[in-house]
Structures are given as C-alpha cells and as structure tokens.
Write a protein that holds these residues in place. Structure first.
Motif: not given
Length: 456
Positions: A102-117
């Motif tokens: 959740d929160g900042a940690e979620h944004r960090r991890l999800r951001g890497a995935v969405t940027d890649g996709l």
C-alpha cells in the motif's frame, strides 16, 4: 477435510462440490441470505467475507486505508491457522510485490511494472500474437476438428508473455501446465509455484549479463532499484495473471461467438465491434471470479456487515458484475461499457489489461479469419467447466471446420531495432500488424461473423 456445502456454524464453503458445480448459483444464494457481503469459508474452513455487491466491491477496492492489500494483517496468519502446504499459500502468502503493498511502497513497485509495460509497442505485441496464433492454427488446420481451449486458448497467452518478459519460447508449454496447476489450487500447487519461481530467477540471472528489450531487463534497470526477489516476484505476477485471465477471456469469447445467436447477430450486423464483444464477455464471464483479498485495518462496516480488523475480504468480481443494483436485466447488452469489475479497480487495478485485451482480440481475429466456418462439434449443454475458488475455466470447446493448409513460412528478415518488438529471444519476422491494413482486415472479420450468423 470436509467438502460439503456448509461448514461450522452453517457458513457456506467456497470449495467443494457445490461451489465447483455452480459458483454463480452459490453467489446468488449468498446474496439472498446475506446481501452485499456474506460470510464464507475457504480451504481449511478458514473464515472470510465474500463481497457480492458492485458498489461494495468498489468501496473495498478504492479505500486502502480501510482495506489493505498486506496479507500479513490476516488474523488467520497471525494465529498460525494456515498450514504451510495449504493451496491458499501461493496466492495469499505475503510476497515482496506491489500486489501486497500500500501507499508509497505500492507506488514504487507498481511504477516499475507499469513503466515497463508501457514501453511495449502495441503493434509489436500484436505482431507476436499474430505469429503465434498462426503457428497454433497451422498445427490443426488440416484436421478439420480441434478443441479450441486445449489447442489454442491455453497456449497463446503464455507464448506471447514469455516473449514479452524475455524468455525463450520453448519454456511456454511447461509454464502453461504449472500456471494452470497453481490457479486450480491443486495439491501440487506449491511445487508448481516453486518451478515458476526458479525458472524466472534463472531468467533474471541471464538478463543481468545480457539485457535486452524485454520486461525482465527493464525491471532490472528501473530507477526504483528493485531487489532480485522483487524482480522475480513481479515477473511471476505479470506472467501468471496475464495468462490465466487471457486464457479465460479468449475461451469465453469464442464460446459466446459459437453458441449465442444474439451475440453473433450483434457482431455480424455491425451493432457490436470485437472490442465491444470483449467488454460484454468481461461483464458476463470475467476471467477471474474473485480476487483475494483485502484485509480490514480497523473494525468497520461494509454492506451491512460488521468487519473486524484482520478479517479477509474476497472481491467477488463475477458476483458484482451481476448485482441487480447495476444490472436489473441481465439480457440488456452492455457494449462498450467498461464499468465492469473484471480488472478490479482503485490503486490495484490490473496494470496489464491492455496487453491481455490485445492478445485476446488479435488471437480471436486471426483464428476466425483463417477458419471462417467454425462450428461447435457438440451440443452446447455438453460443454463443461472446471471449478476453482478463483476462476471458472472452460475445459473444452470442440469445433469442426473445413480443413485448410498451413500458411507458407515467411523468409527470415532482420528484427526492427529498439523496444518495439518487446523481445530479444526471438527475432524471426512476423506477419504484418493486423491493425495496419485495417480496412481489409475488418471486411474479412465481418464476412466471418456473417457466415456464422447465417448458419445459426
């Protein structure tokens, strides 16, 4: 372990004969008995809440401060009530990925995935889909009969996804088997999960030495500085989620094309495009029936039920999509309406839904264009589904058609440079992007559906 419809305290189980035979019927019984949120039991008779209402699902999805994705909050985990060999563990045990953050940690991890996709060129994806769909059709076009689930739908998504993450395509068949085993929650689910994880760890080791234009390399290079475990787990998440959902989306769309005269009439008559058709299927037969889970951070109320901190919620996507509050008449078409719950919602909405739709749409287009006289080989009532607590999977779709000839192999050509193909493991040429000659492809598509409609 008991397998009856009811467990302790008269609470219905989400596993066993009743749940597997008629999950939709079970959801409606729960709705009639409890309303928008119902108490249920999971494997091992572990308690949870099933969210059945469309609005209640959106509330749980969109409020991470009340309903967290961190499974370590689950009371059953804290009380050591979940056996280590439970089929729930591969899905619910906390892992270092965005799905459980959740929160900042979620944004960090999800951001890497969405940027890649987002780096994948959609035409590049469609070229992969077209090439693999043609290969699969070539394998059975001369037979005049085939099971479209086992020979087409269950193979196409994984073949494409192995290319996008940077894996040699020969890994596809083994990963198809392991992914299916995990999603069914069988006794060997743990071993299958171990196989997938070990295979991806080997991939990451190779990509550190030989990076390419693929998701594995991009996650390694991303500014979020993912650890090796985070990279492996996110590749696993993308691979398995994309495969399971897209297999079911392809199979259910083909089933509706072949069995539902109203569906075919709207397609062949131009009242519904193929993307619209996919949306209708996502309403009526979402690829995942439910998503586990959300965990209450505080004592709270949802759908008239008192939820205690640490309780688990199961997001009922299939149940929410047929909630009478949003669909009083299930026969009313919903072409182009994307307010369904099939891809979840809120901060954890599926980041790869566009990739899944591209695989399904292009694969179905190729199949129906090459086999324009597809017809169901058995009565519709003989079709069967396998029941699982996360999804309902069409086990077979036998069809007949006029035998054809495989497509002639194209001469090898250099692959285009840059990240447009999304792979470094396969640089053979592919058919032109079906979106490029759009007018010719669309006329072919309408002819296919018109022929199907005339035979109905």
């Amino acid at each position: 372990m008991a397998t009856g419809g009811y467990g302790p305290g008269g609470i219905r189980r989400l596993y066993g004969p009743e749940a597997e035979a008629d999950p939709s019927g079970l959801y409606e019984k729960l709705r009639a008995e409890h309303g928008a949120v119902a108490p249920v039991l999971l494997h091992g008779d572990l308690p949870a809440w099933m969210v059945l209402g469309h609005s209640a699902n959106l509330t749980a999805m969109r409020n991470p401060s009340r309903f967290s994705r961190d499974s370590r909050r689950w009371s059953a985990f804290q009380r050591n009530e979940v056996a280590m060999d439970s089929p729930l563990m591969p899905v619910l045990a906390w892992q270092p990925l965005c799905l459980f953050a959740d929160g900042a940690e979620h944004r960090r991890l999800r951001g890497a995935v969405t940027d890649g996709l987002d780096r994948f060129d959609r035409r590049g994806i469609r070229r992969h889909v077209t090439r693999f769909a043609d290969q699969l059709v070539d394998g059975f076009t001369g037979a005049g009969a085939v099971d479209l689930v086992t020979r087409f739908a269950e193979h196409l998504p994984m073949l494409v996804m192995t290319q996008l993450i940077g894996m040699p395509e020969e890994y596809g068949p083994q990963l198809v088997t392991a992914a299916r085993d995990m999603m069914l929650g069988t006794e060997s689910a743990i071993a299958s999960n171990d196989y997938v994880t070990a295979t991806l760890r080997q991939l990451v080791d190779r990509k550190r030495l030989e990076p390419g234009n693929d998701l594995a390399s991009w996650l390694i290079q991303h500014e979020a500085a993912l650890t090796e475990d985070e990279i492996v787990e996110h590749l696993r998440l993308v691979l398995l989620a994309a495969n399971e959902t897209t297999v079911n989306l392809i199979a259910d769309t083909l089933r509706m094309v072949l069995t539902d005269s109203r569906f075919r009439a709207n397609l062949s008559g131009g009242h519904m495009t193929l993307p619209d058709a996919l949306d209708q299927v996502l309403w009526d037969s979402p690829p995942l029936s439910m998503i586990p889970g959300r965990w209450a951070t505080i004592d709270t109320d949802l759908g008239g039920q008192q939820i205690r901190a640490g309780d688990m919620l199961l997001l009922g996507l299939a149940a929410g999509n047929v909630d009478p509050e949003v669909r009083p008449d299930l026969n009313t078409p919903l072409y182009g309406n994307r307010s369904h719950l099939a891809f979840s919602g809120g901060p954890h909405e599926c980041p790869g839904q566009d990739v899944g739709r591209a695989i399904a749409e292009t694969g179905i287009d190729v199949l129906l264009t090459r086999l324009p006289d597809l017809r169901l080989a058995v009565p519709e009532e003989e079709l069967n589904w396998s029941g699982a607590w996360l999804a309902r999977h069409l086990t077979g779709l036998p069809v007949r058609f006029t035998p054809g000839r495989p497509k002639a192999a194209a001469e090898p050509q250099p692959a285009p440079a840059g990240p447009t193909t999304g792979t470094v493991t396969d640089q053979r040429p592919s058919r032109p992007d079906p979106a490029a000659p759009r007018r010719r492809r669309r006329r072919s598509w309408w002819r296919v559906l018109s022929a199907l409609w005339r035979r109905s």
